[in-house]
Write a protein that holds these residues in place. Structure first.
Motif, PDB file in Angstrom:
ATOM      1  N   LEU A 164       8.800   5.036   1.719  1.00  0.00           N
ATOM      2  CA  LEU A 164       9.067   4.270   0.600  1.00  0.00           C
ATOM      3  C   LEU A 164      10.058   3.081   0.928  1.00  0.00           C
ATOM      4  CD1 LEU A 164      10.451   4.229  -2.517  1.00  0.00           C
ATOM      5  CD2 LEU A 164      12.097   5.632  -1.674  1.00  0.00           C
ATOM      6  N   GLY A 165      11.025   3.188   2.138  1.00  0.00           N
ATOM      7  CA  GLY A 165      11.813   2.256   2.783  1.00  0.00           C
ATOM      8  C   GLY A 165      10.774   1.056   3.233  1.00  0.00           C
ATOM      9  N   VAL A 166       9.712   1.295   3.769  1.00  0.00           N
ATOM     10  CA  VAL A 166       8.854   0.101   4.258  1.00  0.00           C
ATOM     11  C   VAL A 166       8.173  -0.467   3.148  1.00  0.00           C
ATOM     12  CG1 VAL A 166       6.462   0.017   5.348  1.00  0.00           C
ATOM     13  CG2 VAL A 166       8.419   1.347   6.529  1.00  0.00           C
ATOM     14  N   ALA A 167       7.788   0.334   2.119  1.00  0.00           N
ATOM     15  CA  ALA A 167       7.384  -0.335   0.680  1.00  0.00           C
ATOM     16  C   ALA A 167       8.461  -1.171  -0.082  1.00  0.00           C
ATOM     17  CB  ALA A 167       6.573   0.642  -0.240  1.00  0.00           C
ATOM     18  N   ALA A 168       9.512  -0.668   0.086  1.00  0.00           N
ATOM     19  CA  ALA A 168      10.880  -1.530  -0.511  1.00  0.00           C
ATOM     20  C   ALA A 168      10.816  -2.837   0.187  1.00  0.00           C
ATOM     21  CB  ALA A 168      12.116  -0.596  -0.531  1.00  0.00           C
ATOM     22  N   VAL A 169      10.910  -2.808   1.619  1.00  0.00           N
ATOM     23  CA  VAL A 169      11.091  -4.005   2.236  1.00  0.00           C
ATOM     24  C   VAL A 169       9.838  -5.042   1.765  1.00  0.00           C
ATOM     25  CG1 VAL A 169      10.694  -5.180   4.552  1.00  0.00           C
ATOM     26  CG2 VAL A 169      12.337  -2.999   3.925  1.00  0.00           C
ATOM     27  N   ALA A 170       8.652  -4.476   1.872  1.00  0.00           N
ATOM     28  CA  ALA A 170       7.384  -5.195   1.738  1.00  0.00           C
ATOM     29  C   ALA A 170       7.515  -5.809   0.097  1.00  0.00           C
ATOM     30  CB  ALA A 170       6.177  -4.478   1.783  1.00  0.00           C
ATOM     31  N   ALA A 171       7.925  -5.065  -0.577  1.00  0.00           N
ATOM     32  CA  ALA A 171       7.939  -5.462  -2.144  1.00  0.00           C
ATOM     33  C   ALA A 171       9.095  -6.587  -2.292  1.00  0.00           C
ATOM     34  CB  ALA A 171       8.559  -4.386  -2.855  1.00  0.00           C
ATOM     35  N   PHE A 172      10.304  -6.318  -1.458  1.00  0.00           N
ATOM     36  CA  PHE A 172      11.288  -7.558  -1.873  1.00  0.00           C
ATOM     37  C   PHE A 172      11.446  -8.509  -0.921  1.00  0.00           C
ATOM     38  CE2 PHE A 172      12.840  -3.756  -4.102  1.00  0.00           C
ATOM     39  CZ  PHE A 172      13.073  -4.299  -5.386  1.00  0.00           C
TER      40      PHE A 172
END
Length: 75
Positions: free
Chosen positions: A12-20
């Protein structure tokens, strides 16, 4: 399922960085203080989520509970 929560929260943390990345990280100088404060709070929340899952997985319940008390300040 509980044993895999650490990996899921880390993902989830990795996905959040990629998304933002395109809308926030590449434009750090263009956004104001409220946006930075929100980003810092949400980053801290995700780090707290991953850390607590890791502490439970490694059977460090006392540290998990202590970190849980820190979450009250974050909220």
């Amino acid at each position: 399922m509980v044993r895999k929560s650490f990996a899921g929260f880390a993902l989830l943390g990795v996905a959040a960085v990629a998304a933002f990345w395109p809308s926030y990280v590449t434009r750090l100088t263009d956004v104001g203080l409220p946006v930075h404060a929100h980003a810092a709070a949400m980053t801290a929340w995700i780090v707290l989520l991953v850390a607590q899952a890791w502490l439970m997985r490694s059977a460090r319940r006392a540290a998990h509970r202590a970190l849980g008390r820190v979450s009250y300040a974050l909220v």
